[in-house]
Design an enzyme around this catalytic site. Sequence first.
Site, PDB file in Angstrom:
ATOM      1  N   SER A 247       0.838  -1.189   0.000  1.00  0.00           N
ATOM      2  CA  SER A 247       0.000   0.000   0.000  1.00  0.00           C
ATOM      3  C   SER A 247       0.879   1.247   0.000  1.00  0.00           C
ATOM      4  O   SER A 247       2.105   1.158   0.059  1.00  0.00           O
ATOM      5  CB  SER A 247      -0.910   0.004   1.235  1.00  0.00           C
ATOM      6  OG  SER A 247      -0.114   0.203   2.383  1.00  0.00           O
ATOM      7  N   LYS A 248       0.205   2.383  -0.063  1.00  0.00           N
ATOM      8  CA  LYS A 248       0.884   3.683  -0.129  1.00  0.00           C
ATOM      9  C   LYS A 248       2.031   3.820   0.871  1.00  0.00           C
ATOM     10  O   LYS A 248       3.056   4.407   0.559  1.00  0.00           O
ATOM     11  CB  LYS A 248      -0.129   4.808   0.148  1.00  0.00           C
ATOM     12  CG  LYS A 248      -0.954   5.148  -1.058  1.00  0.00           C
ATOM     13  CD  LYS A 248      -0.342   6.306  -1.843  1.00  0.00           C
ATOM     14  CE  LYS A 248      -0.968   6.466  -3.204  1.00  0.00           C
ATOM     15  NZ  LYS A 248      -0.117   5.958  -4.278  1.00  0.00           N
ATOM     16  N   ARG A 249       1.793   3.298   2.073  1.00  0.00           N
ATOM     17  CA  ARG A 249       2.828   3.542   3.084  1.00  0.00           C
ATOM     18  C   ARG A 249       4.141   2.825   2.762  1.00  0.00           C
ATOM     19  O   ARG A 249       5.170   3.087   3.357  1.00  0.00           O
ATOM     20  CB  ARG A 249       2.315   3.209   4.493  1.00  0.00           C
ATOM     21  CG  ARG A 249       2.229   1.791   4.804  1.00  0.00           C
ATOM     22  CD  ARG A 249       1.414   1.497   6.053  1.00  0.00           C
ATOM     23  NE  ARG A 249       0.963   0.139   5.971  1.00  0.00           N
ATOM     24  CZ  ARG A 249       1.714  -0.891   6.323  1.00  0.00           C
ATOM     25  NH1 ARG A 249       2.896  -0.716   6.840  1.00  0.00           N
ATOM     26  NH2 ARG A 249       1.246  -2.122   6.187  1.00  0.00           N
ATOM     27  N   HIS A 250       4.112   1.911   1.797  1.00  0.00           N
ATOM     28  CA  HIS A 250       5.354   1.261   1.377  1.00  0.00           C
ATOM     29  C   HIS A 250       6.067   2.039   0.275  1.00  0.00           C
ATOM     30  O   HIS A 250       7.095   1.614  -0.222  1.00  0.00           O
ATOM     31  CB  HIS A 250       5.069  -0.155   0.868  1.00  0.00           C
ATOM     32  CG  HIS A 250       4.537  -1.067   1.923  1.00  0.00           C
ATOM     33  ND1 HIS A 250       3.227  -1.482   1.953  1.00  0.00           N
ATOM     34  CD2 HIS A 250       5.127  -1.620   3.002  1.00  0.00           C
ATOM     35  CE1 HIS A 250       3.044  -2.266   3.001  1.00  0.00           C
ATOM     36  NE2 HIS A 250       4.179  -2.352   3.656  1.00  0.00           N
ATOM     37  N   GLY A 251       5.497   3.162  -0.128  1.00  0.00           N
ATOM     38  CA  GLY A 251       6.121   3.940  -1.207  1.00  0.00           C
ATOM     39  C   GLY A 251       5.261   3.907  -2.448  1.00  0.00           C
ATOM     40  O   GLY A 251       4.039   3.914  -2.355  1.00  0.00           O
TER      41      GLY A 251
END
Length: 484
Positions: A247-251
């Site tokens: 998800s977004k929090r992984h980049g």
Amino acid sequence: MAQHKVRVRFAPSPTGELHVGGARTALFNWLFARKHQGVFVLRFEDTDVERNRPELVEPILESLKWLGLEWDEGPYFQSQRLPLYQEHARKLLEEGRAYPCYCTPEELEAKRKQALAEKRTPQYDGTCRHLTPQERERLEAEGRRPALRFVSPKEGTTVVEDVIRGPVEFRNEEIDDFIILRSDGRPTYNFAVVVDDLTMGITHVIRADEHLKNTPKQILIYRALGADLPVFAHVPMVLAKDRTKLSKRHGATAVFEYRERGILPEALVNYLARLGWSYGDQEIFSREELIEKFSLEGIHPSPAVFDEEKLLWLNHHYIKTGDPKRLGGLVKAFAVQRGFLGDEEAEKIAEARWARAVELFRERKRTLVELAEAAVPLLTERVEYDPEAVAKFLTPEKTALLQELGGHLEAVPDAEWTAERLEREIRGWLAQRGRELKEIAQPCRVALTGVTRGPGLFETLELVGKERALKRLREAARLAASPS
Ligand code: GLU
């Protein structure tokens, strides 16, 4: 019997940009269609008015086109097909396979809370399932507008025969009388999908496995409509390195973000194809090979882990082997987009120089952005001199040497102004003087590009070009005298 032509679909909801996981689902559908000379349908599932963002349709189309996943039919929009869902719902209603439900959202919410408080799984309790015509009339008279609920079986099991996972069994008692048509006439996801897949003649449903839990409901609807089932293939999730859902929090997760980082579409396609699918231990596949070798059976049932390093490795492969002219054009576009140089200036640089920059740097650069960063300082007319580098390396002794070197290189013909020839020339010249390359490498680089970091000296000289290079070597002395 005539074989049914393969028809598959990609059905994004325009609630976010095209994610790499979604792109992989699209790719698997596209490959399957191409392999079987079938049809790839594109359909937007846009009936969720709260989450729908129409402005995302265009970027999703763009992302698919960039990846080369052209569709054969569509795009269809569920929001434009409401009468079709209503017609099918009416059919189920008339046949007693659906019934109107007058419960209000407040009533349903209260029951849900009560079920949770009593530690029961919230399910519709069937209040409206057996209403008499009189009761219905009374409720209608109160001004209630009904939703339509599906009559689900209370016993037995429903089995999803999944190509990737094998049979997956669901207990029917866990499936309540779910809504198929909301009171405002909009279909729910499960109902719209079945009506669409059915009326679009979809033969294989290849989608993310987060939808596996919905499939038994969909199978019940197919059966109620008297229709044959398509083949189901639920593709496992894409996880990040920490094994949670990517998800977004992984980049970066959107296809566009990879494009902006200088990833080539063929690299991303190759990477996504191998993400959860394999063919022996082969890693590099051309598009044609993917079409030839792809099969649903080759998709692994366990989740795949997204590996940025591997994507970069593949990108490097395609940068090293791609057509320099095409890559040069892409590098130029990046250079402008990133503001490394202006549009007009970029246009003035010959196509051949961009292509040559690609050839010279591609062994060491893995993305188009890295190539642009390396190439621009050597291609541009503007040189920004770092005063510290000038002070340190352009001493009177060194600039005299550069001037002499420039004079020597004057004799190299334009057509032979290549890294190889220049290396020979310069090494010979140094040997005659009993000097070493390291004595002139940094001063030369500063004179040519203004800074000390950069590619090899000979490549730098070649790309800067004869006329410019000699001028800069000549002017180094003047520069040292007044560095600003
Ligand atoms: N619209 C769904 C999604 O974006 C896909 C549904 C399907 O493929 O059946 O997740």
